[in-house]
Design a protein around this motif. Structure first.
Motif, PDB file in Angstrom:
ATOM      1  N   ILE A  88      50.225  44.157  41.141  1.00  0.00           N
ATOM      2  CA  ILE A  88      49.810  44.417  39.753  1.00  0.00           C
ATOM      3  C   ILE A  88      49.555  43.065  39.053  1.00  0.00           C
ATOM      4  N   TYR A  89      48.459  43.003  38.314  1.00  0.00           N
ATOM      5  CA  TYR A  89      48.084  41.776  37.581  1.00  0.00           C
ATOM      6  C   TYR A  89      47.818  42.134  36.111  1.00  0.00           C
ATOM      7  N   ASP A  90      47.802  41.107  35.266  1.00  0.00           N
ATOM      8  CA  ASP A  90      47.529  41.347  33.842  1.00  0.00           C
ATOM      9  C   ASP A  90      46.149  41.971  33.639  1.00  0.00           C
ATOM     10  N   THR A  91      45.195  41.547  34.472  1.00  0.00           N
ATOM     11  CA  THR A  91      43.825  42.075  34.350  1.00  0.00           C
ATOM     12  C   THR A  91      43.243  42.289  35.744  1.00  0.00           C
ATOM     13  N   PRO A  92      42.200  43.122  35.864  1.00  0.00           N
ATOM     14  CA  PRO A  92      41.477  43.202  37.141  1.00  0.00           C
ATOM     15  C   PRO A  92      40.537  41.990  37.270  1.00  0.00           C
ATOM     16  N   PHE A  93      41.143  40.810  37.481  1.00  0.00           N
ATOM     17  CA  PHE A  93      40.422  39.529  37.382  1.00  0.00           C
ATOM     18  C   PHE A  93      39.249  39.429  38.348  1.00  0.00           C
ATOM     19  N   TRP A  94      39.308  40.117  39.474  1.00  0.00           N
ATOM     20  CA  TRP A  94      38.258  40.020  40.495  1.00  0.00           C
ATOM     21  C   TRP A  94      36.919  40.552  39.992  1.00  0.00           C
ATOM     22  N   ARG A  95      36.978  41.451  39.005  1.00  0.00           N
ATOM     23  CA  ARG A  95      35.730  42.037  38.509  1.00  0.00           C
ATOM     24  C   ARG A  95      34.841  40.969  37.860  1.00  0.00           C
ATOM     25  N   ALA A  96      35.491  40.015  37.167  1.00  0.00           N
ATOM     26  CA  ALA A  96      34.731  38.939  36.509  1.00  0.00           C
ATOM     27  C   ALA A  96      34.023  38.060  37.539  1.00  0.00           C
ATOM     28  N   ASP A  97      34.529  38.078  38.779  1.00  0.00           N
ATOM     29  CA  ASP A  97      33.880  37.305  39.847  1.00  0.00           C
ATOM     30  C   ASP A  97      32.826  38.138  40.582  1.00  0.00           C
ATOM     31  N   GLY A  98      32.557  39.334  40.052  1.00  0.00           N
ATOM     32  CA  GLY A  98      31.550  40.188  40.682  1.00  0.00           C
ATOM     33  C   GLY A  98      32.066  40.926  41.906  1.00  0.00           C
ATOM     34  N   LEU A  99      33.389  41.012  42.045  1.00  0.00           N
ATOM     35  CA  LEU A  99      33.975  41.703  43.209  1.00  0.00           C
ATOM     36  C   LEU A  99      34.467  43.099  42.798  1.00  0.00           C
ATOM     37  N   ASN A 100      34.323  44.061  43.710  1.00  0.00           N
ATOM     38  CA  ASN A 100      34.732  45.430  43.364  1.00  0.00           C
ATOM     39  C   ASN A 100      36.156  45.755  43.837  1.00  0.00           C
ATOM     40  N   GLY A 101      36.818  44.787  44.433  1.00  0.00           N
ATOM     41  CA  GLY A 101      38.207  45.018  44.839  1.00  0.00           C
ATOM     42  C   GLY A 101      38.356  45.705  46.182  1.00  0.00           C
ATOM     43  N   GLN A 102      37.234  45.966  46.838  1.00  0.00           N
ATOM     44  CA  GLN A 102      37.300  46.713  48.100  1.00  0.00           C
ATOM     45  C   GLN A 102      36.976  45.801  49.289  1.00  0.00           C
ATOM     46  N   VAL A 103      37.917  45.788  50.238  1.00  0.00           N
ATOM     47  CA  VAL A 103      37.776  44.941  51.425  1.00  0.00           C
ATOM     48  C   VAL A 103      38.060  45.786  52.659  1.00  0.00           C
TER      49      VAL A 103
END
Ligand SMILES: Cc1cc2nc3c(=O)[nH]c(=O)nc-3n(C[C@H](O)[C@H](O)[C@H](O)COP(=O)(O)OP(=O)(O)OC[C@H]3O[C@@H](n4cnc5c(N)ncnc54)[C@H](O)[C@@H]3O)c2cc1C
Length: 209
Positions: free
Chosen positions: A58-73
């Motif tokens: 768990i993080y304060d924000t879904p920070f990866w979205r700002a990098d253009g990542l959808n979180g799926q690997v």
């Protein structure tokens, strides 16, 4: 007709029909008197649970979205073989869920939560960058270690098991009926299959009552 007596945890229930809705290897751990037919027991001896755990950072924000990542690997190396963005719809915090599967899950069954967390976060950093190293909290669930699950996501047969032992998967034994996702002919191993198995067993029971 026949009456069945089910006892568990100090509770005793008498019924005309019994529905067993647990995975086959766990159904085999219930004591049946009289014994079940050999075909049924031999089947359940051959349908072990697979191995799986879930790790959620768990993080304060879904920070990866700002990098253009959808979180799926999806990965064939590392501890975490696949991830999903499990953040809530309002993105009020970020959550990365990863599966630990098969060999990796077994390797970590006896590891401390700190060891698993370190290995998981190493992968998340590889996948999502340095910010992934510092979650605000971390949740680990190892189904292999749960008394009433002992693995997951489903019990599986090696080649030949269903062709040789399959008929005992759904065949009622007297008034004992078998439900659970493993008994479904559609979406076996998923929630959908579990619901379908319940509908099938409800019809079986209603047909004889
Ligand atoms: C990590 C993971 C991820 C998954 N992801 C998905 C997904 O994305 N989509 C999907 O559709 N499915 C998914 N599944 C599969 C899905 O969870 C199962 O297919 C579904 O829960 C099976 O339902 P069931 O009712 O057959 O059995 P279960 O949900 O296993 O229910 C059996 C119940 O019986 C209880 N029990 C066991 N033994 C006894 C006993 N002796 N006496 C009394 N109670 C007992 C257990 O505690 C349990 O509550 C996932 C599973 C796992 C583990």
């Amino acid at each position: 007709g026949a009456k069945y007596v089910v006892t568990a945890g100090g509770v005793t229930v008498t019924a005309k029909r019994v529905v067993v809705a647990v995975p086959p290897p766990l159904a085999a751990r219930i004591t049946y008197d009289p014994l079940l037919p050999a075909a049924r027991d031999q089947l359940t001896q051959r349908l072990p649970m697979a191995s799986v755990a879930k790790a959620i950072a768990i993080y304060d924000t879904p920070f990866w979205r700002a990098d253009g990542l959808n979180g799926q690997v999806v990965s064939d190396t590392g501890v975490i073989s696949s991830t999903f963005d499990n953040s809530p719809p309002d993105a009020s915090y970020g959550a990365l869920m990863g599966f630990i599967e098969a060999d990796e899950a077994r390797r970590f069954d006896a590891a401390s939560e700190a060891e698993v967390k370190a290995a998981v976060l190493k992968d998340y950093v590889t996948y999502f960058g340095a910010k992934a190293a510092s979650p605000t909290s971390f949740v680990l669930q190892r189904w292999n270690n749960e008394a009433y699950t002992r693995g997951g996501p489903v019990s599986i047969g090696a080649p030949g098991v269903l062709t040789q032992y399959g008929p005992a998967l759904r065949a009622p034994v007297g008034g004992i009926h078998w439900a659970g996702t493993e008994t479904s002919v559609h979406w076996m191993g998923f929630m959908d299959g579990a619901v379908r198995s319940g509908e099938r067993v409800a019809k079986e029971v209603l047909a004889v009552l």
